[in-house]
Design a protein around this motif. Structure first.
Motif, PDB file in Angstrom:
ATOM      1  N   SER A   1       1.087  -1.322   0.234  1.00 36.98           N
ATOM      2  CA  SER A   1       0.052  -0.122   0.127  1.00 36.98           C
ATOM      3  C   SER A   1       0.810   1.433   0.127  1.00 36.98           C
ATOM      4  O   SER A   1       1.968   1.231   0.335  1.00 36.98           O
ATOM      5  CB  SER A   1      -0.889   0.110   1.284  1.00 36.98           C
ATOM      6  OG  SER A   1      -0.184   0.282   2.480  1.00 36.98           O
TER       7      SER A   1
ATOM      8  N   THR B   1      -4.566  16.981   3.501  1.00 35.49           N
ATOM      9  CA  THR B   1      -4.293  15.714   2.991  1.00 35.49           C
ATOM     10  C   THR B   1      -5.142  14.524   3.836  1.00 35.49           C
ATOM     11  O   THR B   1      -5.788  14.968   4.646  1.00 35.49           O
ATOM     12  CB  THR B   1      -2.728  15.527   3.201  1.00 35.49           C
ATOM     13  OG1 THR B   1      -2.620  14.288   2.431  1.00 35.49           O
ATOM     14  CG2 THR B   1      -2.512  15.426   4.328  1.00 35.49           C
TER      15      THR B   1
ATOM     16  N   ALA C   1      -3.543   9.221   5.782  1.00 41.74           N
ATOM     17  CA  ALA C   1      -2.459   8.389   5.932  1.00 41.74           C
ATOM     18  C   ALA C   1      -1.183   9.016   5.657  1.00 41.74           C
ATOM     19  O   ALA C   1      -0.084   8.267   6.094  1.00 41.74           O
ATOM     20  CB  ALA C   1      -2.679   7.357   4.713  1.00 41.74           C
ATOM     21  N   THR C   2      -1.103  10.092   5.153  1.00 41.44           N
ATOM     22  CA  THR C   2       0.252  10.769   4.910  1.00 41.44           C
ATOM     23  C   THR C   2       0.940  10.866   6.393  1.00 41.44           C
ATOM     24  O   THR C   2       2.200  10.777   6.424  1.00 41.44           O
ATOM     25  CB  THR C   2      -0.231  12.378   4.192  1.00 41.44           C
ATOM     26  OG1 THR C   2      -0.835  12.165   3.096  1.00 41.44           O
ATOM     27  CG2 THR C   2       1.338  12.942   3.786  1.00 41.44           C
TER      28      THR C   2
ATOM     29  N   ALA D   1       0.192   9.364  -3.743  1.00 43.37           N
ATOM     30  CA  ALA D   1      -0.903   8.532  -3.740  1.00 43.37           C
ATOM     31  C   ALA D   1      -2.075   8.834  -5.012  1.00 43.37           C
ATOM     32  O   ALA D   1      -2.369   7.954  -5.579  1.00 43.37           O
ATOM     33  CB  ALA D   1      -1.704   8.504  -2.628  1.00 43.37           C
TER      34      ALA D   1
ATOM     35  N   LYS E   1      -7.879   4.783  -7.408  1.00 37.09           N
ATOM     36  CA  LYS E   1      -6.883   5.416  -7.946  1.00 37.09           C
ATOM     37  C   LYS E   1      -6.831   5.266  -9.775  1.00 37.09           C
ATOM     38  O   LYS E   1      -7.861   4.627  -9.981  1.00 37.09           O
ATOM     39  CB  LYS E   1      -5.598   5.041  -7.449  1.00 37.09           C
ATOM     40  CG  LYS E   1      -5.421   5.245  -6.028  1.00 37.09           C
ATOM     41  CD  LYS E   1      -5.574   6.448  -5.514  1.00 37.09           C
ATOM     42  CE  LYS E   1      -5.510   6.875  -4.184  1.00 37.09           C
ATOM     43  NZ  LYS E   1      -6.219   6.096  -2.989  1.00 37.09           N
TER      44      LYS E   1
HETATM   45  C1  LIG Z   1      -3.114  11.432   0.071  1.00 36.04           C
HETATM   46  C2  LIG Z   1      -3.227   9.770   0.368  1.00 36.04           C
HETATM   47  N1  LIG Z   1      -2.158   9.431   1.157  1.00 36.04           N
HETATM   48  C3  LIG Z   1      -2.029   8.069   1.115  1.00 36.04           C
HETATM   49  C4  LIG Z   1      -2.981   7.418   0.843  1.00 36.04           C
HETATM   50  C5  LIG Z   1      -3.225   5.961   1.277  1.00 36.04           C
HETATM   51  O1  LIG Z   1      -3.063   5.031   0.087  1.00 36.04           O
HETATM   52  P1  LIG Z   1      -3.212   3.488   0.410  1.00 36.04           P
HETATM   53  O2  LIG Z   1      -4.791   3.186   0.658  1.00 36.04           O
HETATM   54  O3  LIG Z   1      -2.578   2.792  -0.727  1.00 36.04           O
HETATM   55  O4  LIG Z   1      -2.408   3.272   1.611  1.00 36.04           O
HETATM   56  C6  LIG Z   1      -4.367   7.632   0.199  1.00 36.04           C
HETATM   57  C7  LIG Z   1      -5.399   7.117   0.122  1.00 36.04           C
HETATM   58  O5  LIG Z   1      -6.298   7.504  -0.913  1.00 36.04           O
HETATM   59  C8  LIG Z   1      -4.330   9.134  -0.222  1.00 36.04           C
HETATM   60  O6  LIG Z   1      -5.537   9.897  -0.429  1.00 36.04           O
END
Ligand SMILES: Cc1ncc(COP(=O)(O)O)c(C=O)c1O
Length: 388
Positions: free
Chosen positions: A61, A85, A88-89, A159, A186
């Motif tokens: 991920s 943002t 998850a960032t 992402a 995505k």
């Molecule tokens: C800006 C951003 N960063 C990180 C992520 C996390 O991605 P993942 O679900 O692949 O961990 C997302 C998920 O949409 C996101 O929008």
């Protein structure tokens, strides 16, 4: 109120046809190599070519990818990241014991504001984690300059940015690393997945180790890793999706142009500004309604018409329980982030949106915003004209 007969969803994954995958999946399932094997290596090679990336490391991920990059760069102390943002960032920072230092965003591009980064950068910062928001590159050159001057790492949460370009080049080679997401919303997906690009061979080598618990040649760990491997089945889907990435982005670009043509001169509505150096890959299409327009009412009215929208990213990080302790209003008030997050909505942009859908969505926004303005009998005020 009766519910609409058809709904235009906010996101819909575009997947390769089953027939195309059958042979590859049968081959994988009849073998013994189920994860991190030849198919993953092939995907990495093909992705490196498509994204013009020196090194490409597939992971489970984007979140795991960010966590591993920050770990492998041995970051310490704090890191600057935007408040506007997805969480998850910043989660990746907390998982690494790093303190998030939250920067404000630009009122026109919604991207991290380099002036704010300069203001909040403290001595304890070891990195800037920029975000290519909605698929449009962050101000890469200014962030690179800031990172160079401060002697800190520069990581991009990409992402949203599969296929995004800056100054005529893919964003994949910029900063110390860029981490893409392959989750279902995505531009391309394999269910779940992430992709790290970097120009540093040594970092790529460490990341390959780190995604496999940190295990090197010997059964004797010297690096704290995770199980962040991509499976062979995911890689097979990802390879077939990668072959369609350009077409998927072209379709999103076409829809973005269609929306822009219809919405750019509508009173009370403002669109994300795409800088001239940038080519967005349009993961999202953000519409900002100006003061005097009730964003939440607009979203409810659109939902009643079968048009799904999302208020990305409301609340912003500094208004969420987990991140409130990191908000220092006396140092950086994050006023633009507050204003943008309260007034933004994202509208459907993906492979299942037809030309007719897009035209209808733009027309309904025009009508609904117009009606709200007429009701409130006042001219909408541009967000930048009044302090929050
Ligand atoms: C800006 C951003 N960063 C990180 C992520 C996390 O991605 P993942 O679900 O692949 O961990 C997302 C998920 O949409 C996101 O929008």
């Amino acid at each position: 109120m009766s519910s609409p007969s058809t709904v235009v969803p906010i996101a819909r994954p575009t997947l390769p046809p089953v027939e195309e995958l059958q042979q590859r999946l049968a081959h994988i399932l009849s073998g013994t190599e189920l994860t991190n094997g030849a198919e993953v290596a092939r995907f990495e090679g093909e992705a490196a070519e498509v994204l013009e990336a020196p090194h490409c490391v597939a992971v489970s991920s984007c979140t795991a990818g960010l966590m591993l990059v920050e770990r492998c760069l041995s970051l310490r102390g704090a890191a600057v990241t935007p408040s506007f943002t997805f969480f998850a960032t910043a989660h990746s920072l907390l998982w690494n014991g790093l303190r998030p230092v939250l920067a404000d965003c630009d009122p026109t591009t919604f991207q991290i504001d380099p002036n704010s980064v300069r203001r909040v950068m403290t001595r304890g910062c070891s990195a800037i984690v920029g975000v290519h928001l909605f698929g449009c590159p962050a101000p890469i050159d200014e962030l690179e300059k800031l990172a160079r001057e401060a002697g800190v790492a520069l990581i991009f949460d990409g992402a949203h940015a599969l296929g995004a370009r800056w100054q005529g080049e893919s964003v994949a080679g910029r900063g110390d690393a860029t981490v893409y997401s392959l989750s279902p919303t995505k531009q391309m997906t394999c269910g779940e997945g992430g992709l790290i690009t970097t120009r540093h061979a040594e970092l790529a080598r460490d990341l390959r180790k780190a995604r496999n618990y940190g295990k090197g040649e010997a059964y004797d760990c010297d690096l704290l890793g995770l199980n962040a491997r991509m499976t062979e089945i995911q890689a097979a889907i990802a390879r077939a999706s990668l072959a369609r990435l350009e077409a998927a982005i072209a379709r999103r670009r076409y829809l973005a142009d269609l929306y822009a043509k219809r919405l750019r001169d509508v009173p009370g509505v403002r669109l994300q500004r795409i800088p001239s150096a940038a080519v967005s890959s349009h993961k999202d299409f953000g519409v900002l309604v100006e003061r005097g327009v009730d964003r939440d009412q607009l979203m409810r009215d659109l939902a009643a018409d079968g048009i799904e929208t999302r208020a990305y990213f409301d609340p912003p990080l500094h208004r969420q329980k987990l991140y409130r302790p990191y908000y220092r209003p006396q140092e950086e008030a994050l006023r633009t982030t507050d204003a943008v997050s309260r007034h933004i909505l994202c509208i459907p942009i993906h492979g299942a949106v037809t030309d007719e859908d897009a035209a209808r969505i733009a027309d309904r926004i025009t009508e609904l915003v117009g009606a709200q303005i007429a009701r409130s009998m006042r001219t909408p005020m541009p967000l930048t004209a009044i302090p929050a």
